[in-house]
Each structure stands twice: as structure tokens, then as C-alpha cells.
Design a protein around this motif. Structure first.
Motif, PDB file in Angstrom:
ATOM      1  N   GLN A  30      45.851  30.106 151.777  1.00 39.69           N
ATOM      2  CA  GLN A  30      45.399  30.582 151.476  1.00 39.69           C
ATOM      3  C   GLN A  30      44.610  31.059 152.112  1.00 39.69           C
ATOM      4  O   GLN A  30      43.482  32.254 152.125  1.00 39.69           O
ATOM      5  CB  GLN A  30      44.836  29.536 149.999  1.00 39.69           C
ATOM      6  N   SER A  31      43.725  30.011 152.767  1.00 43.17           N
ATOM      7  CA  SER A  31      42.751  30.932 153.640  1.00 43.17           C
ATOM      8  C   SER A  31      42.959  32.131 154.486  1.00 43.17           C
ATOM      9  O   SER A  31      42.564  32.999 154.612  1.00 43.17           O
ATOM     10  CB  SER A  31      42.465  29.553 155.184  1.00 43.17           C
ATOM     11  N   ARG A  32      43.928  31.880 155.599  1.00 41.31           N
ATOM     12  CA  ARG A  32      44.739  32.580 156.221  1.00 41.31           C
ATOM     13  C   ARG A  32      44.695  33.832 155.437  1.00 41.31           C
ATOM     14  O   ARG A  32      45.031  34.863 156.102  1.00 41.31           O
ATOM     15  CB  ARG A  32      46.005  32.434 157.181  1.00 41.31           C
ATOM     16  N   ASP A  40      46.013  25.392 151.643  1.00 42.50           N
ATOM     17  CA  ASP A  40      45.216  25.463 151.572  1.00 42.50           C
ATOM     18  C   ASP A  40      44.638  26.377 152.251  1.00 42.50           C
ATOM     19  O   ASP A  40      43.885  27.476 152.801  1.00 42.50           O
ATOM     20  CB  ASP A  40      44.268  24.800 151.043  1.00 42.50           C
ATOM     21  N   GLU A  41      45.622  26.060 153.802  1.00 43.61           N
ATOM     22  CA  GLU A  41      45.110  27.049 155.333  1.00 43.61           C
ATOM     23  C   GLU A  41      45.578  28.122 155.061  1.00 43.61           C
ATOM     24  O   GLU A  41      45.334  29.331 155.043  1.00 43.61           O
ATOM     25  CB  GLU A  41      45.757  26.021 156.294  1.00 43.61           C
ATOM     26  N   GLU A  53      41.064  35.940 154.792  1.00 40.25           N
ATOM     27  CA  GLU A  53      41.318  36.696 156.315  1.00 40.25           C
ATOM     28  C   GLU A  53      41.572  37.720 156.664  1.00 40.25           C
ATOM     29  O   GLU A  53      41.104  38.982 156.897  1.00 40.25           O
ATOM     30  CB  GLU A  53      41.172  35.968 157.763  1.00 40.25           C
TER      31      GLU A  53
END
Length: 293
Positions: free
Chosen positions: A91-93, A88-89, A96
Motif C-alpha cells: 500500500q505504501s509503495r 502494508d508495504e 508513492e
């Protein structure tokens, strides 16, 4: 006391083989070779063996195997949660930074080290298994005792034959006593004639006392009577069954003691031969008593 029994069983993916064997021993020596991790199994097994057996060096063994199966693949929930948080992290990065990543599939997640493990659950985790193992032990013990009973019946027949041989030899010794008495009196008369021929004075009272002492010393009637009593006691023990090994062992020692005394008092070739034959049969019987529980 010599016997052997084996029994196998299975429960789900778990298979086992029990084996129980014993050899001669003066007391009861239990040796258990059981796998670890099955709560209460060893204490219950010792209790069952101790209640059923009284003599012998007894070894109880249990070997267990588990079949590998696909159902034994397990997920580590904590590690899976860490992997999913990491994805999940990532994918978030990526969002961004304007990078587009393909969504991971379940197969991708499962390939992550530590998420999926092929393990074997602890045997003791199955509450039904100890009960099944102990039930199988009861059947194993029944087979073992049946073999002991069969061996014991054959052994009882052999020992009864040996006691019958002792009985026959005692009867031969009793039949020999009149002739032995005549020979003893004749020998004493010859010895007395030699003394009086030398002119030595003989006191009649003292002579009577010495002859009486010699007669008492050489009398084997009590030994034969005790052998008769031991024969009856041995037959009673074999007839009653049960755990009579120690009593028979003690009785065999008493048989041997009387046979030794008979030989030492014999002073007669035929009676000495009977005494030696008695010792040989009694020694054979003593060896067999080691096999009796």
C-alpha cells in the motif's frame, strides 16, 4: 488364562477403543500397542496389568480417532504478521507511485497461504484425556477379570471331575492289590518249583532275601499312597482359588511320575490297564493346568 474384553469411550472430538486379550503362557508376557504422545499412559497401563495378572500372554491395544471439526482451523500468528507487513508495504509503495489500491479484506488475508491452517492439536495437549483413558482401562480390566473368573469356574469344575476320575482309578488299583499279591506269590512258587525240579541247590536264607527284594521291588503301596496325597493337594489348591496354575502344573507332573512307576511295577494286566487309564486322565489334567493362572 484365555479371556477377552473390549471397551470404547470418547472425550470431545476424541474417540477410543480398548481391547485386552490373553492366551496361555507359562509366565506373564505383556504386549502393549498404544498410540504415541500420551505421557505416562504406557507405564501406568503396565503397572495396572502387572498388579492384576500373574500368568498368560497378554495383549493390550488402544485405537484412537479424532473427528474433524471447524474449530480445528487455526491461525499462524507469525505468518499473519508477515502477510500484514507485506500488505502494508504494498500500500505504501502504491501511494508513492500514485496508484490507488482497494483495501484488502479479512477474507483476502485469510486466503494467503499459511495464514489459516486446519490442524489437529496433539492428543496429549488435553490434560484430561490420559486420566479418562486410564479410568476406562480400569473398567476394561474389571470386565476382563470377570470373564477369567467365569472361565476359571468352568475349568475348576472340569478339573475336579478329572481328579475324581483319578481318585476312582486309585481305588480300583487298591482293590486289585490282594488278587495281585496272590498271583505274584503263585508265580514265584512256580518259578521256585522249576528251579528245584532241575536239582539246583537252594540256600534258604538266600532264597528268602531274593523273595523279599522282589516283594519290595514290586510293591506299589507307596505309589498309591502318594497319589492319594496328590489328590488331596489338588483339591485343596482348586478350593483355595487365586493364582495356583504353577502349583497345579507341578502337581500334575508328580501325578504322572507316580502313574509311570505304577505301570512299570504292575506285572499284572488289570493293574497295568489302571495305570494307563491314570496316565490318560493325568495328561488331560496337565493340558488344563496351562489354562489356570
Amino acid at each position: 488364562m484365555t479371556a477377552f474384553a473390549s471397551r470404547s469411550g470418547h472425550h470431545g472430538p476424541v474417540s477410543w477403543v480398548w481391547d485386552l486379550r490373553s492366551v496361555n503362557g507359562r509366565g506373564l508376557d505383556l504386549r502393549l500397542r498404544l498410540p504415541d504422545g500420551i505421557e505416562g499412559l504406557e507405564s501406568e497401563a503396565r503397572k495396572k496389568l502387572g498388579a492384576a495378572l500373574t500368568r498368560g500372554n497378554v495383549t493390550l491395544g488402544l485405537k484412537m480417532t479424532r473427528e474433524a471439526s471447524e474449530t480445528e482451523l487455526t491461525l499462524d500468528p507469525d505468518h499473519l504478521a508477515r502477510v500484514l507487513r507485506a500488505l502494508d508495504e504494498i500500500q505504501s509503495r502504491a501511494v508513492e507511485m500514485g496508484v490507488t489500491l482497494a483495501q484488502p479484506t479479512a477474507a483476502d488475508v485469510l486466503t494467503q497461504r499459511g495464514v489459516l491452517a486446519q490442524g489437529q492439536p496433539e492428543t496429549a495437549a488435553d490434560p484430561e484425556l490420559p486420566r479418562l483413558l486410564l479410568a476406562d482401562l480400569d473398567s476394561l480390566l474389571a470386565d476382563f477379570l470377570a470373564m477369567r473368573d467365569s472361565e476359571g469356574a468352568a475349568l475348576a469344575g472340569l478339573m475336579n471331575d478329572q481328579i475324581a476320575a483319578i481318585d476312582t482309578l486309585v481305588a480300583e488299583a487298591e482293590a486289585r492289590l490282594p488278587d495281585r499279591g496272590d498271583q505274584t506269590r503263585a508265580a514265584l512258587r512256580r518259578a521256585l518249583d522249576r528251579i528245584t525240579a532241575e536239582g539246583a541247590p537252594v540256600e534258604e536264607d538266600r532264597l528268602a532275601q531274593e523273595l523279599a527284594l522282589i516283594a519290595v521291588k514290586n510293591d506299589v503301596t507307596e505309589e498309591l499312597d502318594r497319589l492319594r496325597a496328590h489328590i488331596g493337594a489338588a483339591r485343596d489348591l482348586l478350593g483355595q482359588g487365586g493364582a495356583v496354575g504353577r502349583k497345579l502344573d507341578f502337581l500334575a507332573q508328580e501325578f504322572n511320575r507316580e502313574a509311570n512307576t505304577l505301570c512299570s511295577k504292575a506285572q499284572d494286566k488289570a493293574l497295568t490297564r489302571i495305570g494307563l487309564d491314570l496316565k490318560a486322565v493325568i495328561d488331560q489334567m496337565r493340558e488344563q493346568t496351562q489354562n489356570v493362572e
